[in-house]
Design a protein around this motif. Structure first.
Motif, PDB file in Angstrom:
ATOM      1  N   ASP A 198       0.525  -1.535   0.307  1.00  0.00           N
ATOM      2  CA  ASP A 198      -0.255  -0.005  -0.365  1.00  0.00           C
ATOM      3  C   ASP A 198       1.160   0.836   0.197  1.00  0.00           C
ATOM      4  OD1 ASP A 198      -2.086   2.003   0.205  1.00  0.00           O
ATOM      5  OD2 ASP A 198      -2.540   1.025   2.197  1.00  0.00           O
ATOM      6  N   LEU A 199       0.847   2.312  -1.221  1.00  0.00           N
ATOM      7  CA  LEU A 199       2.131   2.984  -1.682  1.00  0.00           C
ATOM      8  C   LEU A 199       0.492   4.515  -0.942  1.00  0.00           C
ATOM      9  CD1 LEU A 199       4.186   3.123  -4.121  1.00  0.00           C
ATOM     10  CD2 LEU A 199       3.981   2.512  -1.379  1.00  0.00           C
ATOM     11  N   THR A 200       0.101   4.063  -0.933  1.00  0.00           N
ATOM     12  CA  THR A 200      -1.597   5.992  -0.939  1.00  0.00           C
ATOM     13  C   THR A 200      -0.296   6.809   0.105  1.00  0.00           C
ATOM     14  OG1 THR A 200      -2.917   4.304  -0.219  1.00  0.00           O
ATOM     15  CG2 THR A 200      -3.602   6.513   0.602  1.00  0.00           C
ATOM     16  N   GLY A 201      -0.555   7.942  -0.114  1.00  0.00           N
ATOM     17  CA  GLY A 201       0.036   9.232   0.987  1.00  0.00           C
ATOM     18  C   GLY A 201       1.768   9.031   0.719  1.00  0.00           C
ATOM     19  N   ARG A 202       2.853   8.032  -0.049  1.00  0.00           N
ATOM     20  CA  ARG A 202       3.943   8.325  -0.183  1.00  0.00           C
ATOM     21  C   ARG A 202       3.885   8.334  -1.284  1.00  0.00           C
ATOM     22  NH1 ARG A 202       4.676   2.118   1.832  1.00  0.00           N
ATOM     23  NH2 ARG A 202       7.437   2.498   1.510  1.00  0.00           N
ATOM     24  N   THR A 203       3.461   8.847  -1.966  1.00  0.00           N
ATOM     25  CA  THR A 203       4.205   9.329  -3.707  1.00  0.00           C
ATOM     26  C   THR A 203       3.532  10.850  -3.793  1.00  0.00           C
ATOM     27  OG1 THR A 203       2.164   8.458  -4.620  1.00  0.00           O
ATOM     28  CG2 THR A 203       4.397   7.004  -4.482  1.00  0.00           C
ATOM     29  N   ASP A 204       4.364  11.726  -4.003  1.00  0.00           N
ATOM     30  CA  ASP A 204       3.477  12.936  -5.105  1.00  0.00           C
ATOM     31  C   ASP A 204       3.120  12.896  -6.530  1.00  0.00           C
ATOM     32  OD1 ASP A 204       5.978  12.902  -7.121  1.00  0.00           O
ATOM     33  OD2 ASP A 204       6.995  14.692  -5.351  1.00  0.00           O
ATOM     34  N   PHE A 205       2.285  13.595  -7.500  1.00  0.00           N
ATOM     35  CA  PHE A 205       2.330  12.981  -8.272  1.00  0.00           C
ATOM     36  C   PHE A 205       3.107  12.634  -9.430  1.00  0.00           C
ATOM     37  CE2 PHE A 205      -0.101  14.163 -12.613  1.00  0.00           C
ATOM     38  CZ  PHE A 205      -1.739  13.488 -12.344  1.00  0.00           C
ATOM     39  N   ALA A 206       4.561  13.629  -9.547  1.00  0.00           N
ATOM     40  CA  ALA A 206       5.669  12.338 -10.324  1.00  0.00           C
ATOM     41  C   ALA A 206       5.982  11.237  -9.663  1.00  0.00           C
ATOM     42  CB  ALA A 206       6.779  13.581 -10.432  1.00  0.00           C
ATOM     43  N   GLU A 207       6.239  11.332  -8.982  1.00  0.00           N
ATOM     44  CA  GLU A 207       6.584   9.546  -8.185  1.00  0.00           C
ATOM     45  C   GLU A 207       5.556   8.564  -8.329  1.00  0.00           C
ATOM     46  OE1 GLU A 207       9.349  11.251  -4.338  1.00  0.00           O
ATOM     47  OE2 GLU A 207       7.304  10.635  -4.166  1.00  0.00           O
ATOM     48  N   LEU A 208       4.071   9.204  -8.515  1.00  0.00           N
ATOM     49  CA  LEU A 208       3.016   8.495  -8.806  1.00  0.00           C
ATOM     50  C   LEU A 208       3.434   7.549 -10.561  1.00  0.00           C
ATOM     51  CD1 LEU A 208       0.560   6.122  -7.989  1.00  0.00           C
ATOM     52  CD2 LEU A 208      -0.457   9.080  -8.605  1.00  0.00           C
ATOM     53  N   ALA A 209       4.079   9.018 -10.832  1.00  0.00           N
ATOM     54  CA  ALA A 209       3.926   8.624 -12.103  1.00  0.00           C
ATOM     55  C   ALA A 209       4.549   7.612 -12.926  1.00  0.00           C
ATOM     56  CB  ALA A 209       4.048   9.638 -13.383  1.00  0.00           C
ATOM     57  N   ALA A 210       5.513   7.045 -11.721  1.00  0.00           N
ATOM     58  CA  ALA A 210       7.084   6.842 -12.369  1.00  0.00           C
ATOM     59  C   ALA A 210       6.552   5.265 -11.772  1.00  0.00           C
ATOM     60  CB  ALA A 210       8.060   7.219 -11.276  1.00  0.00           C
ATOM     61  N   VAL A 211       5.443   5.124 -10.755  1.00  0.00           N
ATOM     62  CA  VAL A 211       5.301   3.640 -10.502  1.00  0.00           C
ATOM     63  C   VAL A 211       4.506   3.756 -11.148  1.00  0.00           C
ATOM     64  CG1 VAL A 211       3.342   2.759  -8.200  1.00  0.00           C
ATOM     65  CG2 VAL A 211       4.791   4.487  -7.678  1.00  0.00           C
ATOM     66  N   LEU A 212       3.638   3.633 -12.601  1.00  0.00           N
ATOM     67  CA  LEU A 212       2.407   3.647 -13.218  1.00  0.00           C
ATOM     68  C   LEU A 212       3.797   3.531 -14.319  1.00  0.00           C
ATOM     69  CD1 LEU A 212      -0.109   6.012 -12.898  1.00  0.00           C
ATOM     70  CD2 LEU A 212      -0.099   3.909 -11.965  1.00  0.00           C
ATOM     71  N   ALA A 213       4.466   3.803 -14.319  1.00  0.00           N
ATOM     72  CA  ALA A 213       5.751   4.286 -15.461  1.00  0.00           C
ATOM     73  C   ALA A 213       5.613   2.273 -15.092  1.00  0.00           C
ATOM     74  CB  ALA A 213       6.689   4.562 -15.956  1.00  0.00           C
ATOM     75  N   GLY A 214       6.608   1.697 -14.513  1.00  0.00           N
ATOM     76  CA  GLY A 214       7.297   0.496 -14.116  1.00  0.00           C
ATOM     77  C   GLY A 214       5.740  -0.922 -13.691  1.00  0.00           C
ATOM     78  N   ALA A 215       4.270  -0.452 -13.609  1.00  0.00           N
ATOM     79  CA  ALA A 215       3.460  -1.194 -13.601  1.00  0.00           C
ATOM     80  C   ALA A 215       3.371  -1.876 -15.262  1.00  0.00           C
ATOM     81  CB  ALA A 215       2.279  -0.641 -13.227  1.00  0.00           C
ATOM     82  N   ARG A 216       3.094  -3.232 -14.871  1.00  0.00           N
ATOM     83  CA  ARG A 216       2.388  -3.882 -16.423  1.00  0.00           C
ATOM     84  C   ARG A 216       1.146  -3.464 -16.749  1.00  0.00           C
ATOM     85  NH1 ARG A 216       2.605 -10.637 -15.875  1.00  0.00           N
ATOM     86  NH2 ARG A 216       4.858 -11.165 -14.454  1.00  0.00           N
ATOM     87  N   VAL A 217       0.372  -3.593 -16.184  1.00  0.00           N
ATOM     88  CA  VAL A 217      -1.387  -3.059 -16.630  1.00  0.00           C
ATOM     89  C   VAL A 217      -1.571  -1.379 -14.692  1.00  0.00           C
ATOM     90  CG1 VAL A 217      -3.352  -3.350 -15.759  1.00  0.00           C
ATOM     91  CG2 VAL A 217      -1.928  -5.029 -17.043  1.00  0.00           C
ATOM     92  N   LEU A 218      -2.308  -0.986 -14.739  1.00  0.00           N
ATOM     93  CA  LEU A 218      -3.527  -0.459 -13.982  1.00  0.00           C
ATOM     94  C   LEU A 218      -4.637  -0.007 -14.230  1.00  0.00           C
ATOM     95  CD1 LEU A 218      -3.900   1.746 -11.874  1.00  0.00           C
ATOM     96  CD2 LEU A 218      -4.284   2.803 -13.854  1.00  0.00           C
ATOM     97  N   VAL A 219      -5.038  -1.161 -12.642  1.00  0.00           N
ATOM     98  CA  VAL A 219      -6.557  -1.448 -12.688  1.00  0.00           C
ATOM     99  C   VAL A 219      -7.543  -0.064 -11.988  1.00  0.00           C
ATOM    100  CG1 VAL A 219      -8.314  -3.012 -10.862  1.00  0.00           C
ATOM    101  CG2 VAL A 219      -6.667  -3.405 -12.328  1.00  0.00           C
ATOM    102  N   ALA A 220      -8.247   0.997 -12.665  1.00  0.00           N
ATOM    103  CA  ALA A 220      -8.372   1.769 -12.051  1.00  0.00           C
ATOM    104  C   ALA A 220      -9.655   2.604 -12.349  1.00  0.00           C
ATOM    105  CB  ALA A 220      -7.374   2.742 -12.064  1.00  0.00           C
ATOM    106  N   PRO A 221     -10.790   3.271 -11.849  1.00  0.00           N
ATOM    107  CA  PRO A 221     -12.013   3.316 -12.236  1.00  0.00           C
ATOM    108  C   PRO A 221     -11.721   5.182 -12.908  1.00  0.00           C
ATOM    109  CG  PRO A 221     -11.899   4.509  -9.651  1.00  0.00           C
ATOM    110  CD  PRO A 221     -10.693   3.151 -10.655  1.00  0.00           C
TER     111      PRO A 221
END
Length: 336
Positions: free
Chosen positions: A233-256
């Motif tokens: 659970d990374l909630t609250g541990r990333t700013d927006f640029a860091e979230l972009a980096a987390v997503l860039a390393g993902a195979r897939v995002l599941v989201a609304p």
């Protein structure tokens, strides 16, 4: 020197969808300033082609609008006058009006203003652009820039994008190759039920996927329940640029239908989109990446723009079983 103001005054995802249009403007302008709302500033700061970001909360757009006062309007006018802009392009959703901002810009002496407008603009706009059909939002915005004489540079295919390099987030997530689940949305009517999210996380983890759950600081209770003991659970541990980096390393995002879904598209990550039809998927689904769209797009809430689900039981999304999400993850990201 041509100084251009581009405006998109709503949420981060909306700002990201204006990205291709902004790059087209930047290809010909000497400087580009983006006028963003308080919820969109973080995305504006990541857009390629933006030289400066100015923030102001628009009373006719923000979901928690401030009062219209001389002081609040004066704040905007001061910022516009200080910019010395030669041109302005106002980007809006299909249900928003560009004319209030155009009036302020005209009062501040901006000599040329363009926008999409169904309403008669009188002398407020130099370019009143109209869009045929129902294109994706990113293409709709780009069409305004093109009508104003701005074209994407050679080799730019018009997808979403962010500034590179992104921050190193290996200390948070380790090696790339995980699945990200982002359960929250700013509009409750767009959220898949928390229990469904938690079950999908459990099933993905038991299938061998590394699962990462993300969310904002105010969503910690939701994400903790979704992550359980099966996910990071990374909630609250990333700013927006860091979230972009987390997503860039993902195979897939599941989201609304939410900003991180568009951020995933901007970094090239496929999306399993749990999409409530309160707004049209053809306009607002993640743009330019592989997508599996889940949710009943013909449900009674269709096109209502409702923030709270108007149909008992929220059937458009509650009817999507976690098994379907897991199958979509495997389709987009491969087996664990």
């Amino acid at each position: 020197m041509v100084k251009v103001l581009v405006a998109r005054l709503d949420n981060a995802g909306d700002v990201l969808l204006a990205g291709p249009a902004v790059r087209a403007v930047a290809a010909a302008a000497d400087s580009v300033t983006m006028l963003a709302g308080p919820h969109g500033r973080v995305a504006a700061e990541l857009l390629p082609g933006v030289d400066e970001v100015v923030t102001w909360c628009a009373p006719w757009i923000d979901p928690a609008p401030p009062a219209v006062t001389p002081e609040h309007l004066g704040e905007l006018k001061t910022k516009i006058l200080a910019g010395g802009f030669d041109k302005a392009l106002i980007f809006t959703s299909f249900h928003q009006s560009a004319l209030p901002l155009a009036l302020v810009l005209r009062e501040c002496g901006v000599p040329w203003i363009g926008a999409i407008s169904e309403d008669y603009p009188g002398s407020l706009l130099d370019l009143r652009h109209r869009v045929d059909g129902d294109p994706p939002e990113a293409e709709r915005a780009l069409s305004l820039a093109q009508a104003a004489g701005f074209a994407l540079p050679p080799g730019d295919a018009g997808g979403l994008g962010v500034r590179r390099p992104l921050p190193d987030v290996s200390h948070l997530v380790g090696e790339p190759g995980y699945v990200v689940v982002h359960p929250a949305a700013s509009v409750p009517a767009r959220q898949w039920p928390a229990g469904h999210n938690a079950e999908a996380v459990r099933m993905l983890a038991e299938s061998g996927y590394r699962v990462v759950v993300t969310g904002g600081p105010g969503e910690a209770a939701l994400t903790a329940g979704v992550a359980g003991t099966h996910a990071l659970d990374l909630t609250g541990r990333t700013d927006f640029a860091e979230l972009a980096a987390v997503l860039a390393g993902a195979r897939v995002l599941v989201a609304p239908n939410t900003g991180p879904a568009h951020l995933a598209a901007a970094v090239g990550t496929p999306v399993v989109s749990l999409f409530a039809p309160v707004v049209p998927a053809q306009r607002w689904a993640p743009h330019g990446v592989p997508v599996v769209l889940l949710g009943d797009q013909d449900a009674p809430c269709r096109d209502t723009r409702a923030r709270q689900c108007p149909v008992p039981g929220h059937p458009c999304l509650t009817g999507v079983p976690p098994e379907d999400v897991c199958q979509a993850v495997e389709k987009l990201g491969g087996a664990a």
